[in-house]
Scaffold this active site. Sequence first.
Site, PDB file in Angstrom:
ATOM      1  N   GLN A 248       0.825  -1.212   0.000  1.00 58.69           N
ATOM      2  CA  GLN A 248       0.000   0.000   0.000  1.00 58.69           C
ATOM      3  C   GLN A 248       0.861   1.265   0.000  1.00 58.69           C
ATOM      4  O   GLN A 248       0.342   2.364  -0.101  1.00 58.69           O
ATOM      5  CB  GLN A 248      -0.912   0.009   1.238  1.00 58.69           C
ATOM      6  CG  GLN A 248      -1.947  -1.087   1.251  1.00 58.69           C
ATOM      7  CD  GLN A 248      -2.831  -1.080   2.479  1.00 58.69           C
ATOM      8  OE1 GLN A 248      -2.990  -2.107   3.126  1.00 58.69           O
ATOM      9  NE2 GLN A 248      -3.421   0.057   2.825  1.00 58.69           N
ATOM     10  N   ARG A 395      -9.199  -0.945   7.714  1.00 53.29           N
ATOM     11  CA  ARG A 395     -10.043   0.090   7.112  1.00 53.29           C
ATOM     12  C   ARG A 395     -10.416   1.190   8.100  1.00 53.29           C
ATOM     13  O   ARG A 395     -11.598   1.475   8.336  1.00 53.29           O
ATOM     14  CB  ARG A 395     -11.306  -0.568   6.551  1.00 53.29           C
ATOM     15  CG  ARG A 395     -11.969   0.262   5.488  1.00 53.29           C
ATOM     16  CD  ARG A 395     -13.011  -0.528   4.751  1.00 53.29           C
ATOM     17  NE  ARG A 395     -13.547   0.272   3.675  1.00 53.29           N
ATOM     18  CZ  ARG A 395     -14.099  -0.217   2.571  1.00 53.29           C
ATOM     19  NH1 ARG A 395     -14.182  -1.507   2.415  1.00 53.29           N
ATOM     20  NH2 ARG A 395     -14.577   0.566   1.646  1.00 53.29           N
ATOM     21  N   CYS A 396      -9.410   1.778   8.704  1.00 54.85           N
ATOM     22  CA  CYS A 396      -9.664   2.783   9.736  1.00 54.85           C
ATOM     23  C   CYS A 396      -8.466   3.699   9.792  1.00 54.85           C
ATOM     24  O   CYS A 396      -7.343   3.278   9.580  1.00 54.85           O
ATOM     25  CB  CYS A 396      -9.865   2.065  11.063  1.00 54.85           C
ATOM     26  SG  CYS A 396      -9.401   2.993  12.525  1.00 54.85           S
ATOM     27  N   GLU A 765     -13.202   4.918   4.877  1.00 51.49           N
ATOM     28  CA  GLU A 765     -13.198   4.257   6.168  1.00 51.49           C
ATOM     29  C   GLU A 765     -14.309   4.705   7.112  1.00 51.49           C
ATOM     30  O   GLU A 765     -14.576   4.016   8.111  1.00 51.49           O
ATOM     31  CB  GLU A 765     -11.826   4.460   6.822  1.00 51.49           C
ATOM     32  CG  GLU A 765     -10.755   3.792   5.988  1.00 51.49           C
ATOM     33  CD  GLU A 765      -9.351   4.265   6.290  1.00 51.49           C
ATOM     34  OE1 GLU A 765      -8.408   3.519   6.057  1.00 51.49           O
ATOM     35  OE2 GLU A 765      -9.204   5.390   6.775  1.00 51.49           O
TER      36      GLU A 765
END
Lengths: 811, 164
Positions: A248, A395-396, A765
């Site tokens: 990523q 996802r935060c 998110e």
Amino acid sequence: MTHLDDRTEPHSPLPEGASAQVATTDEIRIRTPEKVCGMGHPMKRKEDPRFIQGKGRYVDDVKLPGMLYMDIVRSPYAHAKIKKIDASAALAMDGVLAVITGEDLKAAGDLHWMPTLMSDTQMVLPIEKVAYYAQEICAVVATERYIAADAIEKVVVDYEPLEAVVDPHLALEDKVIVRDDKEKKTNHIWHWEAGDKAATDRVFAEAAHVIEQTMHIPRIHVSSIETCGMVANYSKVTEQMQIYMTSQAPHAHRTVFALVSGLPEQKIQIISPDIGGGFGGKVPVYPGYVCCAVASLVTGKPVKWIEDRSENLQADSFARDYHITAEMAADANGKITGLRVKTLADCGAADAAANPSKFPAGLYSICTGSYDMKAAHIAVDGVYTNKPPGGVAYRCSFRVTEAVHMIERMTDIMAHDLGEDPADFRLKNFIRPDQFPYKSPTGWEYDSGNYKAALDEAMKLIDYRALREEQAAKRERGELMGIGISSFTEVVGAGPSRDFDILGIKMFDSAEIRIHPTGKAIARFGTKSQGQGHETTYAQIVAEELGLPAADVQVEEGDTDTAPYGLGTYASRSTPTAGAAGAMAARKIKAKAKKIAAHLLEVGEEDLEWNVDKFQVKGSPDQAKTIQEIAFAAYTNHPQGMEAGLEATDYYDPPNLTFPFGSYICVVDIDSGTGEVHVRRFVAVDDCGNIINPLIVEGQIHGGLTQGLAPALFEEIVYDENGQNLTGTLADYLVPTAVESPKWETGRTITPSPHHPLGAKGVGESPTVGAPPAIVNAVVDAMWHLGVRHVEIPMTPQRIWAQLREHGVTD
Amino acid sequence: MSRHTIKLTVNGEAVEKEVESRLLLVHFVREVLDLTGTHIGCDTTSCGACTVLLDGRAVKSCTVFAAQADGRSVETIEALAADGTLHPLQEGFWEKHGLQCGYCTPGMILSAKHLLEKNPDPTEEEIRWGISGNLCRCTGYNKIVEAIRYAADKQRESTEEVSA
């Protein structure tokens, strides 16, 4: 690792305009025609044709001539001394070329340890002991995938099992030391505080109502459908290391590899090809990556390593694992006045969190949420245990999920305790629109917001008051129906470089746009999409700014040899940082385009105005030059003295974070016989500022909501008392299918960011952050009248049934 | 390790290869035939990323030996638009934003193809059950359901046109 005793928030002052009171609308702004397809158009994704035809190219699809395969021997113990590793039988197998151990890495230049993103250290391969179950022991390199898999079975490791410490509370007793490599023989890693303790204690002393609740946000795993992997291709001739990696953050990873390995950075190329989901799990550098790169260095051949699902779930970075004790204070009028929070962060065997370096507990101090209060104080302690290191975000944006879960649970408990409707209680306690820019008690400056508008919209969409009537009628009949609200505030877009860095690298991001002579363009970014649709949204940003059809803008990311340096995609930062860089680079191009247009039209620049895709003479719109005509002239007829070409690069350093928000309302029915929770309806109203592509935004919200539902009801990484992972496959770790996932209902308000060049805030998110407490609040709401105050997640049927039984509903 | 010579049809073409007995169909497809549109997401037959059609039936190719496909017909995602025209399912996934990272998509599309062949007009619930062996981590499934509905409608329209 430094001990950050008594450390407080390091925020420095914001520039002008970084926060402001901004009007809210529900209209998506569209300024370009469909053929241009700038912001606001629901453009079909440009990347999709290759994916729907099976022509995506993921790391495991890379096949290079002479490629070898690597597999990893892993520990069956969570804590054990390594007495001996005997690889002779494996090495005797046909097709096995090498077995790499910790001793080998040590001899290669102390590569058996590596830094984590939080400046802690983590074993690549152990020499003396293992500290978690499934830890990497050694790596086998073979000519074929199946031979490598056979060979790891032939490696004989002699272990002396040690007592493992799994519970972070017990770890604090220091009876078992996880990291005896450290000078200080303690499992306590760091202590971190935010807010004003004395002021908070005063507020609590004066409070009319105080509530306290403990809660555990359990260990979960991102479990992207593609696991992690690498193809490393080192040439002993050119001394170049080409790496395909599920990354990523390819640029940051290149720098980390250069620093750790000593290879010159210009000789390392990292290509992050199509990525099958990231969610934070592809931010860290895992031992397997290092082993794979070393295997290629040693053999001089390409080496592929693809972890299987069990390895992914058992050894890769986890998320969450916060043990929280929270108190909330309110005055006699039911106005929230303060929040006091103590938290134990279970870090596993290394603090390998993917947080900005000054924030050991991430952005957890956003936990006063959407509510105006006088004071707050948060204290967090990081602890080592014999579990895999972490944690990542799932996802935060850096621990915001934990913060939102806590504040939304506490708000709901307080409302119920005071006998107030949870919606009315929130409306009474929200930060008002006229309070923006809002300075939170823990030091954040919220850029813009209108929380009442979002909750009003959600209540209207779901017909909240009618649901309350239905609930009352059902309760009369003994049926369990609950309505839960979550009115969250997110904090994303890290970030301003004065406060945010990872391993010292500032968290800016970048864009480079080149316009070709025929008016087509290539745009490259420092981020890396893992499904977010950057190839489409970034093209729409360029289209919005320059009037070039989005279809004519080729977007590229993920190749460190070609893309400008950036910190990557996580924490909903792509639109706030690289998206902004794209807009700013386009504006630099536009400034040059204006000079060329003035030259072509033989007028002064001050006589020109921009109209969608062209500069025209004010008052004489027939005299105009389109961006395509200007692009051609930039290479064929540019003014004397001006550089040829039409391109620009921008490294964007945002003045502030962005603060998306929303209100979610969930309706559940509980089967009192089985304890099963059925999510009947879920309305999500999100406000992510200006919208670039409403189709993609909706997709992001649906996906995020499902990853909020998952930990609320199903997912948890469970260990036994010896540190054995009991949920190491997808047969045990329950990722929701289409059957468990509700039909999501979405709505929106739009409150632009005052400082982002496009007024956008980021959205990927928010739903994962906001959804879990809405579901928990609904479940507790269904059972509050029975005496239930709280339910821990995941809210499995067993857990609910136990509560119902305890309160006499079922036997 | 014993080996077998297998003859099968893959995406309409005859294939003959000698394979190890233990070679999984998914590795045969991906690594022997270089058809990398079929993906691997787990090792417990849970995720469905490796779904292919075996004699028209959706199977998880991580749990089938290549040798078991001997004499049979295998269809992978690469077959669907072989003539350059997108299959209605591919069209539906694109139109309805039924994918994000794309990793589960080929398996999802093939499961849906099998579903629509059994049941050309499924209800939403039937669609959800029909793809319940395929995990998606990005989309939340709503748009996948819409994509399959789109394809069902489109296929029924074209069938009606033919019969009219």
